[in-house]
Design a protein around this motif. Structure first.
Motif, PDB file in Angstrom:
ATOM      1  N   CYS A 200      30.260  31.453  -5.726  1.00  0.00           N
ATOM      2  CA  CYS A 200      31.565  31.389  -6.368  1.00  0.00           C
ATOM      3  C   CYS A 200      31.583  30.085  -7.161  1.00  0.00           C
TER       4      CYS A 200
ATOM      5  N   HIS B 206      35.498  27.316  -0.236  1.00  0.00           N
ATOM      6  CA  HIS B 206      34.874  27.699  -1.515  1.00  0.00           C
ATOM      7  C   HIS B 206      33.351  27.600  -1.437  1.00  0.00           C
TER       8      HIS B 206
ATOM      9  N   HIS C  88      38.567  33.242  -8.537  1.00  0.00           N
ATOM     10  CA  HIS C  88      37.183  33.003  -8.123  1.00  0.00           C
ATOM     11  C   HIS C  88      36.314  33.180  -9.370  1.00  0.00           C
TER      12      HIS C  88
ATOM     13  N   MET D 271      31.242  30.552   0.071  1.00  0.00           N
ATOM     14  CA  MET D 271      31.475  31.840  -0.568  1.00  0.00           C
ATOM     15  C   MET D 271      30.279  32.150  -1.461  1.00  0.00           C
TER      16      MET D 271
ATOM     17  N   GLU E 113      34.193  28.784  -8.942  1.00  0.00           N
ATOM     18  CA  GLU E 113      35.529  28.270  -9.247  1.00  0.00           C
ATOM     19  C   GLU E 113      36.140  27.826  -7.923  1.00  0.00           C
ATOM     20  N   PHE E 114      36.605  26.576  -7.864  1.00  0.00           N
ATOM     21  CA  PHE E 114      37.144  26.091  -6.589  1.00  0.00           C
ATOM     22  C   PHE E 114      38.303  26.986  -6.141  1.00  0.00           C
ATOM     23  N   CYS E 115      38.206  27.533  -4.919  1.00  0.00           N
ATOM     24  CA  CYS E 115      39.173  28.550  -4.492  1.00  0.00           C
ATOM     25  C   CYS E 115      39.724  28.259  -3.103  1.00  0.00           C
TER      26      CYS E 115
HETATM   27 CU1  CUA Z   1      35.835  31.786  -4.404  1.00  0.00          CU
HETATM   28 CU2  CUA Z   1      35.307  29.554  -5.004  1.00  0.00          CU
END
Ligand code: CUA
Length: 309
Positions: free
Chosen positions: A177, A185, A142, A188, A179-181
């Motif tokens: 967030c 995502h 993340h 978040m 960063e693709f998670c």
């Molecule tokens: Cu955690 Cu994107």
């Protein structure tokens, strides 16, 4: 243009890191504009030039193709390097441990002179203090980003990364967030509340206290439903038997601005909607939907949770 202002904008800084990043952006944009004007000017000159003047052509290539970019890039590099020591300086007081989880934020305040305080999905900061974040992740990568306050930092499983942020004014901002998670995502996010130092200290002391008992019959019914449906296996509410650590700490969840990590407003109806239909609100979320509960029961739980101020 919608990014120029608001609670989540690098162009409306409210922190020392964000101010420096904005400065760097302005210099780079100005440098790029200057280079663009020069290139367009040279293109016009080239159109009008007579063929065969090799001396002028060579001068333009060496000057515009080698000397100019070298100088511009060196100046920008120097400018960027000059910012680095301050941007990466450690914090000096409060520490906050934040863990990224699919798809919410586990928050733990670690003041130098008091007990640690567990929270989630909202971060409060004292203005004028350089607060150090220690960042971890339990599942995938993340990235914590509060554009109004400063730069972003990745949260990497198995490692601890650090980021220090110094808010320069009070207000409510938005963190995301970066960063693709996974599927949720985009759901978040979190609220960032910057307060005056003494206000913050008083708030943190209240956060360290156990949850207050429910006020009213409906909230008391909600507490019984919360207990009987096993919610305490995943969630902690200090001062009650609920001591789960899998999901967000709910001791003072009613005082937060949003729930589901910045997904819904923290209102009674939204609590009911969230608990009854988690996967409809947040795709692939780990918390199961409690759709076997009646709307009245969900509302009662909502009353209980909203009362946890
Ligand atoms: Cu955690 Cu994107």
């Amino acid at each position: 243009m919608t990014g120029c202002d608001g609670p989540q904008s690098t162009l409306a800084p409210a922190g020392s890191g964000a101010e420096q990043t904005l400065q760097l952006f302005i210099w780079m944009a100005a440098g790029a504009a200057l280079v663009w004007v020069l290139v367009i000017g040279l293109a016009i000159v080239a159109f009008r030039a007579q063929a065969g003047d090799v001396r002028v052509a060579r001068m333009l290539i060496v000057g515009g193709g080698v000397a100019l970019p070298t100088i511009v890039l060196f100046v920008l590099l120097g400018f960027g390097l000059r910012l680095l020591p301050e941007l990466t300086a450690p914090g000096d007081g409060l520490r906050i441990a934040v863990s990224g989880e699919q798809w919410w934020w586990r928050v733990r305040y670690e003041p130098p002179d008091g007990p640690a305080v567990a929270s989630a999905n909202e971060i409060r900061l004292p203005a004028g203090v350089r607060t150090e974040f220690t960042l971890t992740s339990t599942d995938v990568i993340h990235s914590l980003w509060i554009p109004s306050l400063g730069g972003k930092m990745d949260m990497i499983p198995g490692r601890t990364t650090r980021l220090a942020l110094e808010p320069t004014r009070t207000g409510v901002f938005r963190g995301v967030c970066a960063e693709f998670c996974g599927a949720s995502h985009t759901f978040m996010a979190f609220d960032v509340v910057v307060m005056e130092q003494d206000e913050f200290t008083a708030w943190l002391e209240r956060q360290a206290e156990p949850a207050r008992p429910p006020a009213g019959a409906l909230a008391a019914q909600g507490r019984a439903l919360f207990r009987d449906n096993g919610c305490g296996a995943c969630h902690r509410i200090a001062g009650t038997a609920a001591a789960g650590v899998i999901g967000p700490d709910l001791t003072h969840v009613g005082a937060r601005a949003s729930l589901g990590a910045g997904t819904l407003p923290a209102e009674i109806e939204a609590f009911a909607q969230w608990i009854g239909h988690t996967d409809a609100v947040k795709p692939e979320v780990r918390m199961p939907a409690y759709d076997m509960l009646t709307p009245e029961q969900l509302t009662a739980i909502g009353h209980y949770l909203k009362g946890l101020q």
